[in-house]
Design a protein around this motif. Sequence first.
Motif, PDB file in Angstrom:
ATOM      1  N   GLN A  54      -6.156 -15.921   2.558  1.00  0.00           N
ATOM      2  CA  GLN A  54      -5.435 -15.716   3.812  1.00  0.00           C
ATOM      3  C   GLN A  54      -4.151 -14.939   3.559  1.00  0.00           C
ATOM      4  OE1 GLN A  54      -6.858 -16.821   6.689  1.00  0.00           O
ATOM      5  NE2 GLN A  54      -8.547 -17.590   5.425  1.00  0.00           N
ATOM      6  N   LEU A  55      -3.821 -14.036   4.463  1.00  0.00           N
ATOM      7  CA  LEU A  55      -2.614 -13.232   4.344  1.00  0.00           C
ATOM      8  C   LEU A  55      -1.758 -13.397   5.586  1.00  0.00           C
ATOM      9  CD1 LEU A  55      -4.157  -9.889   3.014  1.00  0.00           C
ATOM     10  CD2 LEU A  55      -3.150 -11.733   1.681  1.00  0.00           C
ATOM     11  N   ASP A  92      -3.283  -8.049  -7.191  1.00  0.00           N
ATOM     12  CA  ASP A  92      -2.856  -6.669  -7.010  1.00  0.00           C
ATOM     13  C   ASP A  92      -2.622  -6.521  -5.504  1.00  0.00           C
ATOM     14  OD1 ASP A  92      -5.261  -5.303  -9.382  1.00  0.00           O
ATOM     15  OD2 ASP A  92      -3.287  -6.188  -9.699  1.00  0.00           O
ATOM     16  N   MET A  93      -1.460  -6.037  -5.122  1.00  0.00           N
ATOM     17  CA  MET A  93      -1.112  -6.018  -3.709  1.00  0.00           C
ATOM     18  C   MET A  93      -0.695  -4.614  -3.299  1.00  0.00           C
ATOM     19  SD  MET A  93       0.952  -9.668  -3.642  1.00  0.00           S
ATOM     20  CE  MET A  93       0.422 -10.244  -2.019  1.00  0.00           C
ATOM     21  N   SER A  94      -1.015  -4.242  -2.092  1.00  0.00           N
ATOM     22  CA  SER A  94      -0.711  -2.897  -1.645  1.00  0.00           C
ATOM     23  C   SER A  94      -0.486  -2.863  -0.143  1.00  0.00           C
ATOM     24  CB  SER A  94      -1.832  -1.929  -2.037  1.00  0.00           C
ATOM     25  OG  SER A  94      -3.075  -2.384  -1.562  1.00  0.00           O
ATOM     26  N   TRP A  95       0.093  -1.762   0.289  1.00  0.00           N
ATOM     27  CA  TRP A  95       0.333  -1.498   1.706  1.00  0.00           C
ATOM     28  C   TRP A  95      -0.377  -0.211   2.112  1.00  0.00           C
ATOM     29  CZ3 TRP A  95       2.601  -4.988   4.827  1.00  0.00           C
ATOM     30  CH2 TRP A  95       3.389  -5.983   4.246  1.00  0.00           C
ATOM     31  N   VAL A  98      -4.740  -7.226  -0.491  1.00  0.00           N
ATOM     32  CA  VAL A  98      -4.636  -7.879  -1.793  1.00  0.00           C
ATOM     33  C   VAL A  98      -5.999  -7.908  -2.455  1.00  0.00           C
ATOM     34  CG1 VAL A  98      -2.689  -9.287  -1.081  1.00  0.00           C
ATOM     35  CG2 VAL A  98      -4.981 -10.223  -0.930  1.00  0.00           C
ATOM     36  N   ARG A  99      -5.969  -7.790  -3.760  1.00  0.00           N
ATOM     37  CA  ARG A  99      -7.181  -7.908  -4.554  1.00  0.00           C
ATOM     38  C   ARG A  99      -6.910  -8.945  -5.636  1.00  0.00           C
ATOM     39  NH1 ARG A  99     -10.059  -2.673  -6.876  1.00  0.00           N
ATOM     40  NH2 ARG A  99     -10.509  -2.514  -4.648  1.00  0.00           N
ATOM     41  N   ASP A 142     -11.459  -7.414  -1.887  1.00  0.00           N
ATOM     42  CA  ASP A 142     -10.287  -6.987  -1.130  1.00  0.00           C
ATOM     43  C   ASP A 142     -10.138  -7.811   0.151  1.00  0.00           C
ATOM     44  OD1 ASP A 142     -10.678  -3.428  -1.850  1.00  0.00           O
ATOM     45  OD2 ASP A 142      -9.702  -5.038  -2.975  1.00  0.00           O
ATOM     46  N   TYR A 143      -8.903  -8.181   0.421  1.00  0.00           N
ATOM     47  CA  TYR A 143      -8.588  -8.912   1.647  1.00  0.00           C
ATOM     48  C   TYR A 143      -7.464  -8.182   2.372  1.00  0.00           C
ATOM     49  CZ  TYR A 143     -11.326 -12.615  -0.477  1.00  0.00           C
ATOM     50  OH  TYR A 143     -12.337 -13.327  -1.048  1.00  0.00           O
TER      51      TYR A 143
END
Length: 122
Positions: free
Chosen positions: A3-4, A33-36, A97-98, A110-111
């Motif tokens: 959950q994000l 690993d997080m990204s925008w 996020v991965r 990936d979420y």
Amino acid sequence: QVQLVESGGGSVQAGGSLRLSCTASEYTYCSYDMSWYRRAPGKEREFVSAIESDGTKMYAGSVKGRFTISQDNAKNTVYQKMNSLKPVDTAMYYCKVRPTGLYCKYSGMDYWGKGTLVTISS
């Protein structure tokens, strides 16, 4: 299922700043690993910034020098500080996020968050 929760969007004038945050639910043995990414009106979704679990950072050329991504591993949270905002930065911003980790049950998937709207006026 990871959950994000995203927050920090809003409306500011050009030249202003905002900070986005995204917190992932915590799971044993998982790092992230997080990204925008962002999607501007009428355009395709595009990469903005990323930070890997080892701290490696990457930026799109259009935001390099203006945006800064950071991560609080203890809180499973990623931040994106956005300075010198321009009207072209107006978009819905999405966190991705991965999960990673040998014993992480969600590793490699990936979420996506639901997005937070950023509006920059001239």
